[in-house]
Design a protein around this motif. Structure first.
Motif, mmCIF file in Angstrom:
data_model
loop_
_atom_site.group_PDB
_atom_site.id
_atom_site.type_symbol
_atom_site.label_atom_id
_atom_site.label_comp_id
_atom_site.label_asym_id
_atom_site.label_seq_id
_atom_site.Cartn_x
_atom_site.Cartn_y
_atom_site.Cartn_z
ATOM 1 N N ASN A 1 0.845 -1.205 0.000
ATOM 2 C CA ASN A 1 0.000 0.000 0.000
ATOM 3 C C ASN A 1 0.871 1.242 0.000
ATOM 4 N N ASP B 1 5.451 5.931 5.821
ATOM 5 C CA ASP B 1 5.723 6.366 4.444
ATOM 6 C C ASP B 1 5.577 7.876 4.333
ATOM 7 N N GLN C 1 -12.245 2.367 1.103
ATOM 8 C CA GLN C 1 -11.060 3.025 0.566
ATOM 9 C C GLN C 1 -11.241 4.524 0.731
ATOM 10 N N LEU D 1 -6.524 -4.154 4.409
ATOM 11 C CA LEU D 1 -6.391 -3.720 5.805
ATOM 12 C C LEU D 1 -7.392 -4.423 6.723
HETATM 13 P P1 ADP Z 1 -6.699 -1.519 -1.078
HETATM 14 O O1 ADP Z 1 -5.326 -1.007 -0.940
HETATM 15 O O2 ADP Z 1 -6.748 -2.796 -1.838
HETATM 16 O O3 ADP Z 1 -7.666 -0.519 -1.556
HETATM 17 P P2 ADP Z 1 -6.586 -1.716 1.769
HETATM 18 O O4 ADP Z 1 -7.595 -2.211 2.734
HETATM 19 O O5 ADP Z 1 -5.245 -2.269 1.857
HETATM 20 O O6 ADP Z 1 -7.232 -1.920 0.349
HETATM 21 O O7 ADP Z 1 -6.508 -0.154 1.914
HETATM 22 C C1 ADP Z 1 -7.691 0.581 2.009
HETATM 23 C C2 ADP Z 1 -7.461 2.003 1.605
HETATM 24 O O8 ADP Z 1 -6.651 2.670 2.595
HETATM 25 C C3 ADP Z 1 -6.741 2.209 0.360
HETATM 26 O O9 ADP Z 1 -7.568 2.097 -0.764
HETATM 27 C C4 ADP Z 1 -6.251 3.643 0.540
HETATM 28 O O10 ADP Z 1 -7.268 4.530 0.229
HETATM 29 C C5 ADP Z 1 -5.928 3.699 1.992
HETATM 30 N N1 ADP Z 1 -4.509 3.469 2.284
HETATM 31 C C6 ADP Z 1 -3.962 2.332 2.742
HETATM 32 N N2 ADP Z 1 -2.632 2.510 2.964
HETATM 33 C C7 ADP Z 1 -2.333 3.771 2.609
HETATM 34 C C8 ADP Z 1 -1.139 4.550 2.590
HETATM 35 N N3 ADP Z 1 0.049 4.053 2.976
HETATM 36 N N4 ADP Z 1 -1.216 5.826 2.189
HETATM 37 C C9 ADP Z 1 -2.407 6.346 1.802
HETATM 38 N N5 ADP Z 1 -3.575 5.684 1.781
HETATM 39 C C10 ADP Z 1 -3.535 4.377 2.176
#
Ligand code: ADP
Length: 960
Positions: free
Chosen positions: A721, A748, A767, A783
């Motif tokens: 991510n 990050d 998301q 997540l």
């Molecule tokens: P996916 O990445 O498949 O959409 P996740 O559950 O892993 O699903 O993440 C959910 C959402 O959280 C992502 O779509 C994004 O909007 C946000 N997100 C996750 N990690 C980050 C990050 N490191 N920086 C910014 N936004 C993030």
């Protein structure tokens, strides 16, 4: 009557009446004169009457005696002078004398004088013959004086007798013990009361010394002295002890006095009264008076008597005044130093005045509760009951009553009222803010709540958020609990009632840091839901020292209990509401998910199909062909990832999600992942990104007992991510060791996450950008899967992010002494193993039990690349047969699902026949718990389908 009687007599004396008067008179005179001469000066009355009783003669003495003149008497009869009551008897005597003449007679009778006074006379009479006529000659003496003296004597004798009887009666009947002694204390007489009091009968005491009978020792001396006093003529009155016959003492009052006869003391009397009872009663009375005054002294209130004037001028106040008002009674009496009115709080004077005035008008007592300000400047609630005392004309003379300290009761009452209202509010109110406001308003009635804070604790971040704040000086919103006083309270989970001094002490002991303005009084209680502290209620005062009490603490604890319940209830209601909204939203999400899915599946499928067709139909250049194939492989991997995620979710929902834990070296794992991300970043064309790891010192040997593949999955999700959302800067992976857990972070410098989305991204399909036009790909599942995995491992996950600057994802993994070990001689890590690959497998023969020919071809190719020979068995039975026949088989790759006999059964069979070669199960059945089943059947390891080249080789390294 008289006349008739006389006439009767006249008949009887006929002969006398027939006297020749003249002749007779002459003779008579002669004779009488002779008698007179004889009597001379003897003062004797002489008279003569004839047989009719008519006076023939009376001398001057008779005339003086009777008051009649001689002439008058001559016309009268003797009997006319006799007193009526004596007539019969005199007549009888007189006539019998005339008749018989038997010598002289003498008797006394009463005579009525002319003035009608009774005169006692004694007469001596006889019959004589004068001139042959019988007449009666009598001599009369006035014996009135003599008679009176006698009568008086008799009367006095009678009186004396009566008195004696009376006195005797009195003495006998007297309830007091009476004794009469002579001058030497020798007893003459006693009365029954004496016997009753002392037990002695008359016989036992008569003639004996009284003092020897009823006194002892010093009383004897005293009694003897008393006797001497009495004999001197003095009366004695005292109280002393005397003794009964049986020796028992009796407290008596004694009256002793002399008895005089003719001014000479002839005897002594003593009167004794048993006063033990009276003394007892007196003592009891005295005692109860003492008790009463003690009671009044100690009574937590004051009795008063005052004028009904403007100041209620006190005329009397009991000593309880000091305790109640801190003033001395003398300060108040006559308004010496202060008037009672001044002590009453100004706001309450009117109600006191009107209550008393009304009661006076209605002639009823009053009862009124109000506040006073004591000399020490504290406010007390008092309760007064009183009544007015009026004279006969109805004018108020004064007021009297009792005033007691009512503070405790009042507070208790007010507390109860407030508690009721608070508990009511906690039930009725639907919004937390509304509830906090209401609680503040209600509490303000009974405790100092100028500064009141309702704090909620955020455990994950160890932060305190002030849900409600009313503060004169400070204003916070959210701050780290750290070593603040509220944090200290929340961490301890116990109420804290303290003041400036104790707070400084806590600071000096290093338990707290000084945060915010210093206060003088501080009271905080935890907000708890089922033993978990979710926050605190705090009241404090910046200017009053130690104003809060234990009762206030109890009150706040009550409030906190109710508030916690209310928060729970409101949360619950909120949750239901949210769930409803969520359900509605989830409907929307489902459609959006389907759209996403279709997009997520279609895009790789399009690529795969497109490029494989190109490969098949367009006969591309080897360069392009390789590129096409790479695209096909990568997109297939994406598809596989998506399918894995969906399968994970299904497992979790079905409750069959399990962990396969083993000891792993944490740092090795991170190094391995780090190496992997270096490759990944190239693949993703993010070479600018600095991906680094930061490990705590001296942790090379740190192991945890966990499911390594799941931890990989969690970290991968977060790091990938981070790669996706970070365009430049760095990604840092690291961890620290907390008390009983490891705290991992993935930091990050990417796009960051809006604050309102920081919680929802851990929910399924959520998301940041949920629009159809979103820039970044993804399912929104990663997540939420990571969260479920970590929860299963008793860990937590959260994010801190600043939009535009970057995000840091945190997760914790608990460590316990049993699953953490520092191993001295560490095994070589996977990474190092990878680096040192040097196998010699050309002599090995592997049996591949696989019914799908394509799959066998794939495996066979992979094995051949490593110069390993292989043979195939199309079902379980065949596999068993080959093992039996072919002794050179080094390892079996056993497919689980096969016709005739499945892989697990075949394994069991092989093991039962004693073969020990390694058997590795391979299956595509993602839903079942293959690994466990395979282990149970006798397999050594497990290879999930689709089989990845690296995984296969790793296992071969391990087992060949
Ligand atoms: P996916 O990445 O498949 O959409 P996740 O559950 O892993 O699903 O993440 C959910 C959402 O959280 C992502 O779509 C994004 O909007 C946000 N997100 C996750 N990690 C980050 C990050 N490191 N920086 C910014 N936004 C993030």
């Amino acid at each position: 009557m008289y006349k008739n009687a006389f006439m009767q007599q006249s008949e009887e004396n006929k002969d006398i009446s027939a006297l020749d008067i003249d002749n007779f008179s002459e003779i008579l005179n002669t004779q009488v004169n002779t008698i007179d001469l004889l009597i001379g000066e003897l003062h004797i009355g002489v008279y003569i009457f004839n047989s009719q009783g008519e006076f023939l003669y009376s001398n001057i003495i008779i005339q003086t005696l009777t008051g009649y003149s001689e002439q008058e008497l001559k016309k009268m009869k003797f009997f006319d002078l006799v007193y009526t009551d004596d007539k019969d008897f005199v007549r009888e005597r007189g006539f019998s004398k005339i008749k018989d003449g038997n010598g002289a007679v003498s008797y006394d009778f009463r005579l009525i004088s002319k003035t009608e006074t009774i005169i006692y006379v004694r007469i001596a009479a006889n019959r004589i013959f004068i001139d042959n006529q019988p007449v009666v000659i009598g001599f009369a003496f006035d014996i009135t004086d003599q008679k009176q003296t006698k009568e008086e004597l008799e009367q006095s004798r009678t009186n004396l007798m009566e008195e004696t009887v009376f006195l005797t009666e009195l003495i006998v009947a007297s309830p007091e013990a009476i004794v009469v002694t002579d001058k030497n204390d020798i007893v003459n007489r006693i009365n029954p009361a004496f016997t009753e009091l002392y037990g002695y009968t008359l016989d036992e005491v008569q003639g004996k010394n009284l003092n020897q009978l009823i006194t002892k020792n010093q009383e004897f001396v005293q009694a003897t002295d008393i006797s001497k006093e009495i004999i001197k003529g003095n009366k004695v009155n005292l109280e002393s002890i005397r003794y009964r016959k049986d020796g028992t003492p009796v407290l008596v009052s004694i009256l002793g006095a002399p008895v005089y006869i003719n001014n000479e003391i002839v005897a002594v009397y003593g009167i004794y009264r048993d006063i033990s009872e009276r003394v007892n009663t007196q003592n009891e009375l005295l005692q109860s008076q003492k008790e009463l005054s003690l009671l009044m002294k100690n009574m937590p209130g004051m009795i008063y008597k005052c004028l009904n004037d403007e100041f209620w001028t006190m005329k009397y106040v009991s000593s309880g005044c000091k305790l109640l008002t801190d003033y001395e009674s003398s300060d108040l009496i006559n308004n010496n130093n202060i008037s009672y009115k001044t002590i009453i709080k100004k706001e309450d004077i009117t109600v006191v005045r009107s209550t008393i005035d009304d009661a006076i008008i209605n002639h009823t007592p009053w009862e009124v509760t109000y506040r006073i300000r004591t000399k020490n400047n504290t406010t007390k609630w008092v309760r007064e009951v009183g009544h007015c005392v009026a004279n006969e004309a109805g004018d108020v003379q004064y007021l009297e009553g009792f005033i007691s300290d009512y503070t405790a009761e009042y507070k208790a009452f007010e507390y109860k009222k407030t508690l009721f209202k608070i508990s009511d509010a906690t039930i009725q109110t639907t919004s937390p803010q509304q509830l906090y406001n209401r609680i503040h308003t209600l509490l303000a009635d009974i405790i100092d709540t100028k500064n009141l804070v309702i704090a909620l604790y955020i455990k994950e971040t160890d932060n305190i958020r002030l849900a409600y704040i009313a503060d004169e000086k400070d204003s916070f919103n959210e701050f780290p609990a750290g070593k603040t006083l509220t944090g200290y309270l929340i961490h301890s989970g116990k109420s804290l009632l303290t003041n400036e001094e104790s707070i400084s002490q806590l600071y000096e002991e290093g338990k707290i840091d000084m945060v915010g303005s210093p206060c003088e009084s501080w009271l905080g209680v935890p907000l708890k839901i089922e033993d978990e502290t979710i926050g605190a209620i705090v009241v404090q005062s910046y200017d009053k020292n130690s104003i809060y009490t234990d009762e206030d603490q109890q009150l706040l604890e009550f409030v906190s209990e109710h508030l916690a319940l209310a928060i729970q209830r409101i949360n619950y209601e909120d949750n239901i509401l949210k769930q409803k909204e969520k359900a509605e939203e989830s409907d929307k999400l489902k459609s959006s998910f389907l759209a996403n899915m279709s997009h997520e599946i279609r895009s790789p499928m399009n690529a795969i199909l497109g490029f494989t067709e190109l490969l098949r139909d367009s006969d591309p250049e080897p360069e392009s062909a390789k590129e096409y194939m790479n695209i096909v492989i990568n997109r297939s991997k994406d598809l596989m990832g998506l399918i894995d995620e969906i399968i994970d979710l299904s497992k979790m929902d079905a409750g069959i999600f399990k962990l396969n834990e083993s000891n792993i070296f944490v740092n090795d794992l991170l190094h391995e992942l780090h190496a992997f991300y270096q490759i990944e970043k190239k693949k993703r064309e993010k070479t600018e990104l600095d991906i680094r790891i930061s490990l705590p010192a001296n942790t090379d040997n740190l192991q945890i007992f966990t499911d390594v593949s799941r931890i990989n999955q969690v970290i991968n999700n977060m790091v990938l991510n981070a790669m996706k959302f970070t365009h430049n800067g760095h990604i840092e992976i690291g961890y620290s060791i907390q008390d009983d857990q490891l705290l991992f972070y993935i930091e990050d410098t990417g796009i960051g996450i809006p604050y309102d989305k920081q919680a929802v991204i851990f929910e399924r399909f959520r998301q940041v950008d949920e629009s159809h036009t979103r820039e970044y790909q993804g399912t929104g599942l990663g997540l939420s899967i990571a969260k479920t995995i970590l929860e299963k491992m008793n860990g937590k996950i959260w994010v801190k992010s600043t939009p535009g600057l970057g995000s840091t994802f945190y997760f914790t993994l608990p460590i316990s002494s049993s699953n953490t070990a520092v191993v001295e001689n560490k095994k070589s890590t996977i990474v190092s193993e990878q680096k040192n690959i040097s196998h010699k497998w050309d002599d090995k023969l592997i049996l591949v039990a696989e019914d799908d020919h394509t799959n066998y071809r794939y495996l066979e190719t992979l094995l051949r690349l490593k110069k390993v020979k292989s043979i195939v068995a199309e079902d379980g039975q065949k596999a068993v047969d080959i093992v039996r026949k072919n002794k050179g088989i080094s390892l079996i790759l056993m497919d689980v699902r096969m016709p005739n006999m499945d892989g697990l059964e075949a394994t069991r069979q092989i093991r039962s026949e004693g073969y020990t070669m390694p058997i590795i199960a391979q299956t595509a059945n993602a839903m079942s718990d293959d690994r466990e089943l395979a282990n149970d059947a006798g397999c050594d390891d497990y290879l999930p389908k689709p089989i990845k080249k690296d995984q296969l080789y790793k296992l071969l390294e391990k087992y060949l």
